[in-house]
Design a protein around this motif. Structure first.
Motif, PDB file in Angstrom:
ATOM      1  N   GLY A 119      -1.563  19.015 -12.313  1.00 14.78           N
ATOM      2  CA  GLY A 119      -0.813  17.761 -12.270  1.00 14.78           C
ATOM      3  C   GLY A 119      -1.199  16.836 -11.143  1.00 14.78           C
ATOM      4  N   LEU A 120      -2.145  17.249 -10.299  1.00 11.60           N
ATOM      5  CA  LEU A 120      -2.615  16.415  -9.201  1.00 11.60           C
ATOM      6  C   LEU A 120      -3.844  15.609  -9.628  1.00 11.60           C
ATOM      7  N   LEU A 121      -4.093  14.506  -8.932  1.00 11.75           N
ATOM      8  CA  LEU A 121      -5.267  13.691  -9.194  1.00 11.75           C
ATOM      9  C   LEU A 121      -6.455  14.220  -8.397  1.00 11.75           C
ATOM     10  N   TYR A 122      -7.632  14.141  -9.007  1.00 10.88           N
ATOM     11  CA  TYR A 122      -8.877  14.535  -8.361  1.00 10.88           C
ATOM     12  C   TYR A 122      -9.873  13.387  -8.463  1.00 10.88           C
ATOM     13  N   LEU A 123     -10.681  13.223  -7.420  1.00  8.85           N
ATOM     14  CA  LEU A 123     -11.678  12.166  -7.347  1.00  8.85           C
ATOM     15  C   LEU A 123     -13.034  12.768  -7.029  1.00  8.85           C
ATOM     16  N   VAL A 124     -14.107  12.079  -7.440  1.00  9.86           N
ATOM     17  CA  VAL A 124     -15.421  12.351  -6.855  1.00  9.86           C
ATOM     18  C   VAL A 124     -15.949  11.048  -6.275  1.00  9.86           C
ATOM     19  N   THR A 125     -16.703  11.171  -5.186  1.00  8.25           N
ATOM     20  CA  THR A 125     -17.218   9.995  -4.493  1.00  8.25           C
ATOM     21  C   THR A 125     -18.728   9.912  -4.649  1.00  8.25           C
ATOM     22  N   ASP A 126     -19.184   8.730  -4.995  1.00 12.48           N
ATOM     23  CA  ASP A 126     -20.592   8.498  -5.312  1.00 12.48           C
ATOM     24  C   ASP A 126     -21.366   8.230  -4.025  1.00 12.48           C
ATOM     25  N   GLU A 127     -21.737   9.310  -3.374  1.00  5.40           N
ATOM     26  CA  GLU A 127     -22.467   9.236  -2.100  1.00  5.40           C
ATOM     27  C   GLU A 127     -23.553  10.312  -2.094  1.00  5.40           C
ATOM     28  N   ALA A 128     -24.510  10.181  -1.164  1.00  7.61           N
ATOM     29  CA  ALA A 128     -25.569  11.182  -1.042  1.00  7.61           C
ATOM     30  C   ALA A 128     -24.993  12.547  -0.691  1.00  7.61           C
ATOM     31  N   ARG A 129     -23.919  12.562   0.079  1.00  4.00           N
ATOM     32  CA  ARG A 129     -23.160  13.788   0.320  1.00  4.00           C
ATOM     33  C   ARG A 129     -21.748  13.543  -0.217  1.00  4.00           C
ATOM     34  N   GLY A 130     -21.691  13.493  -1.538  1.00  6.24           N
ATOM     35  CA  GLY A 130     -20.446  13.160  -2.196  1.00  6.24           C
ATOM     36  C   GLY A 130     -19.417  14.272  -2.103  1.00  6.24           C
ATOM     37  N   LYS A 131     -18.171  13.883  -2.321  1.00  7.58           N
ATOM     38  CA  LYS A 131     -17.063  14.825  -2.194  1.00  7.58           C
ATOM     39  C   LYS A 131     -16.308  14.976  -3.509  1.00  7.58           C
ATOM     40  N   SER A 141       0.841  -1.188   0.000  1.00  5.61           N
ATOM     41  CA  SER A 141       0.000   0.000   0.000  1.00  5.61           C
ATOM     42  C   SER A 141       0.878   1.239   0.000  1.00  5.61           C
ATOM     43  N   ALA A 142       0.634   2.095  -0.993  1.00  3.34           N
ATOM     44  CA  ALA A 142       1.402   3.331  -1.045  1.00  3.34           C
ATOM     45  C   ALA A 142       1.009   4.221   0.136  1.00  3.34           C
ATOM     46  N   GLN A 143       1.984   4.780   0.788  1.00  2.33           N
ATOM     47  CA  GLN A 143       1.717   5.602   1.966  1.00  2.33           C
ATOM     48  C   GLN A 143       1.987   7.081   1.713  1.00  2.33           C
ATOM     49  N   SER A 144       2.243   7.437   0.458  1.00  8.36           N
ATOM     50  CA  SER A 144       2.703   8.787   0.172  1.00  8.36           C
ATOM     51  C   SER A 144       1.616   9.741  -0.292  1.00  8.36           C
ATOM     52  N   LEU A 145       0.357   9.290  -0.287  1.00 10.25           N
ATOM     53  CA  LEU A 145      -0.740  10.121  -0.765  1.00 10.25           C
ATOM     54  C   LEU A 145      -1.767  10.326   0.340  1.00 10.25           C
ATOM     55  N   LYS A 146      -2.449  11.460   0.279  1.00  9.67           N
ATOM     56  CA  LYS A 146      -3.561  11.685   1.210  1.00  9.67           C
ATOM     57  C   LYS A 146      -4.684  12.424   0.495  1.00  9.67           C
ATOM     58  N   ALA A 147      -5.887  12.257   1.006  1.00 12.58           N
ATOM     59  CA  ALA A 147      -7.077  12.879   0.437  1.00 12.58           C
ATOM     60  C   ALA A 147      -7.325  14.230   1.092  1.00 12.58           C
ATOM     61  N   GLU A 148      -7.487  15.242   0.267  1.00  4.79           N
ATOM     62  CA  GLU A 148      -7.791  16.596   0.741  1.00  4.79           C
ATOM     63  C   GLU A 148      -9.150  16.983   0.157  1.00  4.79           C
ATOM     64  N   THR A 149     -10.148  17.178   0.999  1.00  4.90           N
ATOM     65  CA  THR A 149     -11.498  17.469   0.510  1.00  4.90           C
ATOM     66  C   THR A 149     -11.578  18.901  -0.004  1.00  4.90           C
ATOM     67  N   VAL A 150     -11.968  19.031  -1.280  1.00  2.00           N
ATOM     68  CA  VAL A 150     -12.176  20.351  -1.881  1.00  2.00           C
ATOM     69  C   VAL A 150     -13.595  20.826  -1.611  1.00  2.00           C
ATOM     70  N   ALA A 151     -14.556  19.926  -1.798  1.00  2.00           N
ATOM     71  CA  ALA A 151     -15.964  20.266  -1.589  1.00  2.00           C
ATOM     72  C   ALA A 151     -16.705  19.037  -1.120  1.00  2.00           C
ATOM     73  N   THR A 152     -17.752  19.248  -0.350  1.00  3.91           N
ATOM     74  CA  THR A 152     -18.591  18.141   0.103  1.00  3.91           C
ATOM     75  C   THR A 152     -20.047  18.561   0.027  1.00  3.91           C
ATOM     76  N   GLY A 153     -20.955  17.590  -0.017  1.00  4.23           N
ATOM     77  CA  GLY A 153     -22.374  17.897  -0.120  1.00  4.23           C
ATOM     78  C   GLY A 153     -22.904  17.809  -1.535  1.00  4.23           C
ATOM     79  N   LEU A 154     -22.150  17.187  -2.441  1.00  2.00           N
ATOM     80  CA  LEU A 154     -22.616  16.952  -3.802  1.00  2.00           C
ATOM     81  C   LEU A 154     -23.513  15.708  -3.822  1.00  2.00           C
TER      82      LEU A 154
END
Length: 354
Positions: free
Chosen positions: A334-346, A7-20
């Motif tokens: 150059g950074l990766l971005y994710l969206v999460t499929d949730e009722a209050r997605g991020k 498991s790579a340990q060099s990355l972390k998730a930083e929330t840009v927005a929530t409530g989507l």
């Protein structure tokens, strides 16, 4: 092929927005803002600081049920001058619904879609809430690839060429059919088809060399990565590394057959992949440059696949996200971005740790 015990340990998730509301895709506006689709039928502009704007006007009606709704969005390569975007969604109509691809212009104030036009509509429409596919990729030659699911209830259609179920299609930005598509002029075949025998493709991306990579959901096991070649058959539902939900073989239970392509990489058990991006930046160090990153809906993580000579040589877990990862994109920074499929997605920015 399973996950390496690392498991790579060099990355972390930083929330840009929530409530989507069940966000499905993110695109990057030139001014640093984000364009995010929400599956129930909205597109929102998210400010760089995370404030979520109101729904854009001019968005088409969608069949928002089950897996259907407003799905992918990408900016035209010429967006800076033409403000054109492409979006795909489950389009209601006679017979049920199907995946449609539309183009539109984002208004100057980014409050509405203008001059929206459907340039492709999957045929036939069926009464199903599943397997829409719906990832859009602009190739280097300016044509568009669109992934299409086989709607689950019509899985045998993936093996016939008189429909768009379980197909990868290729069209021009005006909806025209490129003359060099593999089935142009073939009787009984729809000319938009590029490749067939697919199940439900929810990931598509261009590799650094311009090659198109896709991934698709298997049933219970058998998620696949493919490099779709023109006119080739990728086997579903005749060959698969998966099985029926609850157990039991599919068809003859075979994994290979003459005339059908083997996947480049597959997962047993399924990770339920969605979203896909090649990292072309060195923001996370040289070891990750050129790697492929894929979201897992089932296990809530970001997978990292190391690629060499067009093959996956190692897979590790890059980041435990803790929510269903629906989309993965590399941003202009150059950074990766994710969206999460949730009722209050991020909307999440993946940042390197010191």
């Amino acid at each position: 092929m399973g996950l390496a015990n690392a498991s790579a340990q060099s990355l972390k998730a930083e929330t840009v927005a929530t409530g989507l509301d069940h966000p499905w895709a993110v695109a990057f506006l030139p001014d640093g803002r984000f364009l995010v689709t929400e599956r129930p039928g909205a597109i929102r502009v998210v400010e760089a600081a995370g404030r979520i704007g109101p729904p854009l006007a001019g968005v088409p009606e969608v069949a928002a049920a089950g897996q259907g709704g407003l799905l992918d969005v990408v900016l035209d390569s010429g967006f800076a001058s033409n403000r054109q975007i492409f979006l795909c969604y489950s389009e209601p109509g006679a017979g049920g619904n199907s995946t449609a691809l539309a183009r539109a212009r984002l208004s100057a104030d980014a409050s509405r879609l203008e001059d929206l036009r459907v340039i492709f509509s999957q045929k036939p429409k069926v009464d199903s809430r599943q397997h829409f596919g719906c990832r859009i990729v602009e190739a280097r030659d300016g044509t568009l690839f669109l992934t299409l699911g086989e709607r689950n209830s019509r899985r045998a259609d993936a093996q016939t060429l008189d429909n768009h179920h379980g197909k990868l299609v290729r069209i021009g930005k005006d909806g025209s059919v490129p003359k060099d598509n593999p089935f142009v002029g073939r009787s009984g075949a729809l000319p938009e088809i590029w490749s067939y025998g697919h199940r439900n493709m929810q990931g598509a991306a261009l590799a650094p060399d311009g090659t198109l990579w896709t991934h698709e959901h298997g049933p219970q096991g058998g998620d696949e990565i493919n490099l779709p070649q023109p006119g080739h058959n990728y086997g579903w539902p005749v060959i698969t590394y998966g099985e029926n939900y609850g157990g039991g073989k599919i068809g003859d239970g075979i994994t290979a057959k003459e005339g059908m392509e083997q996947p480049l990489h597959y997962w047993v058990p399924s990770i339920a992949p969605s979203g896909m991006a090649f990292l072309t930046s060195d923001r996370y160090g040289p070891a990750m440059k050129g790697n492929l990153f894929i979201g897992s809906l089932k296990f809530d993580y970001l997978a990292r696949l190391e690629v060499a000579n067009g093959k996956v040589v190692r897979e590790t877990k890059a980041l435990e996200v803790g929510d269903r990862v629906r989309d993965v994109r590399q941003g202009p920074d150059g950074l990766l971005y994710l969206v999460t499929d949730e009722a209050r997605g991020k909307l999440i920015r993946v940042v390197p740790t010191p």
